[in-house]
Write a protein that holds these residues in place. Sequence first.
Motif, PDB file in Angstrom:
ATOM      1  N   LEU A 107       5.475  -4.664  -7.577  1.00 28.52           N
ATOM      2  CA  LEU A 107       6.576  -4.045  -6.840  1.00 28.52           C
ATOM      3  C   LEU A 107       7.187  -2.886  -7.611  1.00 28.52           C
ATOM      4  N   ARG A 108       7.160  -2.971  -8.933  1.00 26.46           N
ATOM      5  CA  ARG A 108       7.764  -1.914  -9.751  1.00 26.46           C
ATOM      6  C   ARG A 108       6.907  -0.659  -9.795  1.00 26.46           C
ATOM      7  N   VAL A 109       5.590  -0.822  -9.973  1.00 29.35           N
ATOM      8  CA  VAL A 109       4.741   0.346 -10.238  1.00 29.35           C
ATOM      9  C   VAL A 109       4.303   1.065  -8.968  1.00 29.35           C
ATOM     10  N   SER A 110       4.510   0.466  -7.789  1.00 29.53           N
ATOM     11  CA  SER A 110       3.999   1.072  -6.562  1.00 29.53           C
ATOM     12  C   SER A 110       5.112   1.346  -5.553  1.00 29.53           C
ATOM     13  N   LYS A 111       4.866   2.340  -4.722  1.00 28.76           N
ATOM     14  CA  LYS A 111       5.830   2.704  -3.679  1.00 28.76           C
ATOM     15  C   LYS A 111       5.737   1.759  -2.490  1.00 28.76           C
ATOM     16  N   ASN A 112       4.527   1.321  -2.177  1.00 29.45           N
ATOM     17  CA  ASN A 112       4.322   0.382  -1.079  1.00 29.45           C
ATOM     18  C   ASN A 112       3.239  -0.625  -1.458  1.00 29.45           C
ATOM     19  N   GLN A 113       3.277  -1.769  -0.790  1.00 27.89           N
ATOM     20  CA  GLN A 113       2.338  -2.841  -1.120  1.00 27.89           C
ATOM     21  C   GLN A 113       1.844  -3.510   0.165  1.00 27.89           C
ATOM     22  N   ILE A 114       0.566  -3.881   0.159  1.00 24.17           N
ATOM     23  CA  ILE A 114      -0.018  -4.740   1.195  1.00 24.17           C
ATOM     24  C   ILE A 114      -0.746  -5.844   0.452  1.00 24.17           C
ATOM     25  N   ILE A 115      -0.286  -7.079   0.628  1.00 23.67           N
ATOM     26  CA  ILE A 115      -0.768  -8.199  -0.192  1.00 23.67           C
ATOM     27  C   ILE A 115      -1.270  -9.325   0.715  1.00 23.67           C
ATOM     28  N   PHE A 116      -2.593  -9.496   0.748  1.00 17.85           N
ATOM     29  CA  PHE A 116      -3.155 -10.619   1.484  1.00 17.85           C
ATOM     30  C   PHE A 116      -2.709 -11.925   0.830  1.00 17.85           C
ATOM     31  N   GLY A 117      -2.486 -12.934   1.659  1.00 20.06           N
ATOM     32  CA  GLY A 117      -2.007 -14.208   1.134  1.00 20.06           C
ATOM     33  C   GLY A 117      -0.547 -14.190   0.762  1.00 20.06           C
ATOM     34  N   GLY A 118       0.184 -13.180   1.223  1.00 23.69           N
ATOM     35  CA  GLY A 118       1.606 -13.110   0.930  1.00 23.69           C
ATOM     36  C   GLY A 118       2.366 -14.323   1.436  1.00 23.69           C
ATOM     37  N   ASN A 119       1.802 -15.024   2.423  1.00 22.74           N
ATOM     38  CA  ASN A 119       2.426 -16.242   2.935  1.00 22.74           C
ATOM     39  C   ASN A 119       2.456 -17.364   1.899  1.00 22.74           C
ATOM     40  N   TYR A 120       1.621 -17.254   0.853  1.00 23.74           N
ATOM     41  CA  TYR A 120       1.655 -18.224  -0.248  1.00 23.74           C
ATOM     42  C   TYR A 120       2.725 -17.858  -1.288  1.00 23.74           C
ATOM     43  N   TYR A 121       3.278 -16.639  -1.169  1.00 19.85           N
ATOM     44  CA  TYR A 121       4.169 -16.139  -2.222  1.00 19.85           C
ATOM     45  C   TYR A 121       5.494 -15.624  -1.663  1.00 19.85           C
ATOM     46  N   THR A 122       5.999 -16.272  -0.648  1.00 16.34           N
ATOM     47  CA  THR A 122       7.245 -15.805  -0.037  1.00 16.34           C
ATOM     48  C   THR A 122       8.441 -15.919  -0.982  1.00 16.34           C
ATOM     49  N   ASP A 123       8.345 -16.762  -2.003  1.00 10.38           N
ATOM     50  CA  ASP A 123       9.432 -16.855  -2.987  1.00 10.38           C
ATOM     51  C   ASP A 123       9.513 -15.608  -3.857  1.00 10.38           C
ATOM     52  N   TYR A 124       8.414 -14.876  -3.956  1.00 14.37           N
ATOM     53  CA  TYR A 124       8.368 -13.690  -4.812  1.00 14.37           C
ATOM     54  C   TYR A 124       8.597 -12.390  -4.029  1.00 14.37           C
ATOM     55  N   LEU A 125       8.480 -12.446  -2.708  1.00 12.93           N
ATOM     56  CA  LEU A 125       8.494 -11.245  -1.878  1.00 12.93           C
ATOM     57  C   LEU A 125       9.681 -11.269  -0.922  1.00 12.93           C
ATOM     58  N   HIS A 126      10.220 -10.092  -0.634  1.00 17.78           N
ATOM     59  CA  HIS A 126      11.350 -10.033   0.303  1.00 17.78           C
ATOM     60  C   HIS A 126      10.849 -10.156   1.741  1.00 17.78           C
ATOM     61  N   ASN A 127      11.770 -10.427   2.650  1.00 14.59           N
ATOM     62  CA  ASN A 127      11.416 -10.540   4.059  1.00 14.59           C
ATOM     63  C   ASN A 127      10.825  -9.226   4.563  1.00 14.59           C
ATOM     64  N   SER A 128       9.839  -9.337   5.424  1.00 13.48           N
ATOM     65  CA  SER A 128       9.173  -8.142   5.939  1.00 13.48           C
ATOM     66  C   SER A 128       9.053  -8.216   7.452  1.00 13.48           C
ATOM     67  N   SER A 129       9.278  -7.081   8.101  1.00 14.02           N
ATOM     68  CA  SER A 129       9.069  -6.995   9.553  1.00 14.02           C
ATOM     69  C   SER A 129       7.634  -6.658   9.895  1.00 14.02           C
ATOM     70  N   CYS A 130       6.873  -6.242   8.882  1.00 18.21           N
ATOM     71  CA  CYS A 130       5.519  -5.743   9.123  1.00 18.21           C
ATOM     72  C   CYS A 130       4.487  -6.580   8.369  1.00 18.21           C
ATOM     73  N   TRP A 131       4.039  -7.642   9.007  1.00 19.08           N
ATOM     74  CA  TRP A 131       2.898  -8.385   8.504  1.00 19.08           C
ATOM     75  C   TRP A 131       1.648  -7.878   9.211  1.00 19.08           C
ATOM     76  N   ILE A 132       0.527  -7.908   8.531  1.00 18.27           N
ATOM     77  CA  ILE A 132      -0.760  -7.600   9.163  1.00 18.27           C
ATOM     78  C   ILE A 132      -1.466  -8.920   9.440  1.00 18.27           C
ATOM     79  N   VAL A 133      -1.886  -9.095  10.670  1.00 14.02           N
ATOM     80  CA  VAL A 133      -2.614 -10.297  11.072  1.00 14.02           C
ATOM     81  C   VAL A 133      -4.076  -9.907  11.281  1.00 14.02           C
ATOM     82  N   TRP A 134      -4.940 -10.474  10.472  1.00 17.09           N
ATOM     83  CA  TRP A 134      -6.376 -10.262  10.655  1.00 17.09           C
ATOM     84  C   TRP A 134      -6.924 -11.438  11.462  1.00 17.09           C
ATOM     85  N   ASP A 135      -7.248 -11.166  12.731  1.00 17.82           N
ATOM     86  CA  ASP A 135      -7.863 -12.151  13.616  1.00 17.82           C
ATOM     87  C   ASP A 135      -9.357 -12.195  13.305  1.00 17.82           C
TER      88      ASP A 135
END
Length: 261
Positions: A107-135
């Motif tokens: 989060l510090r070194v980058s302007k934006n992030q896309i992190i697969f498996g972010g649902n396993y790390y919600t304690d580390y990440l802020h709430n987001s309106s933009c999740w990507i769903v790969w069907d």
Amino acid sequence: MGNIDCKRAISLCLGKRSDRKLVKPYFQTKLGKLYHMDCYDFMKNLPDKSIDLILTDPPYGISITRRSHIGSSSLSTGKCKGAKVTNYNSNNWDKKPVEKKYFDEMLRVSKNQIIFGGNYYTDYLHNSSCWIVWDKDNSGYFADCELAWTSFKSAIRKIKWRWNGCLQEDMRNKEKRLYPTQKPIPVMQWILNKYAKQDNLILDPFCGSGTTAVASEITQRKWVAVDKELKACEIAKNRIIKQTKQFLLFQDNEEIKNGKI
């Protein structure tokens, strides 16, 4: 390309502020570099916001390589009905969840992030309106979708791309599965084309089989990839070499067609 170019960002990756060290890449192309090392050591001295976009798929801590099958259990019998796991000769990389310090650095070194498996790390990440769903257009006992957390402020987006055991969306150009959590190249291409500008610098600190780097090569974006597993780096290198050769062949054919050579 943001406030820092690729060479400068990489050159600042290790050492104290008064004693910077250049880290020798495991492999490189004209567009990017692959490093065999722990990504925390790589990121910890990068300047703030020096990377435009992190696109990555960190370990989830679910010991996927130690399982006999991938897929859910039958609700009635409790027996696993998924597919047998291929032996990828790497049994420890997904044993534990990634520590918070890695997410703090991303989060510090980058302007934006896309992190697969972010649902396993919600304690580390802020709430987001933009999740990507790969069907994944799966059947049977495989997971229907995978989720990627993003730092973007737009709405949830979905991409449908079949990745159902031996069945794939593009069976004519079927990808060989070389890594347990390997993502399809077209999915990563779609993400880059939708969320990254052409001149952006892309970082994948948990590169695995190197799909982010391959997709960056295809879309002609500058990239940096890091993994501490030697086997993963070797797989990524070979996939990147294959892709760059295909691109150069295509480029030569186009120039021949246009009468340039």
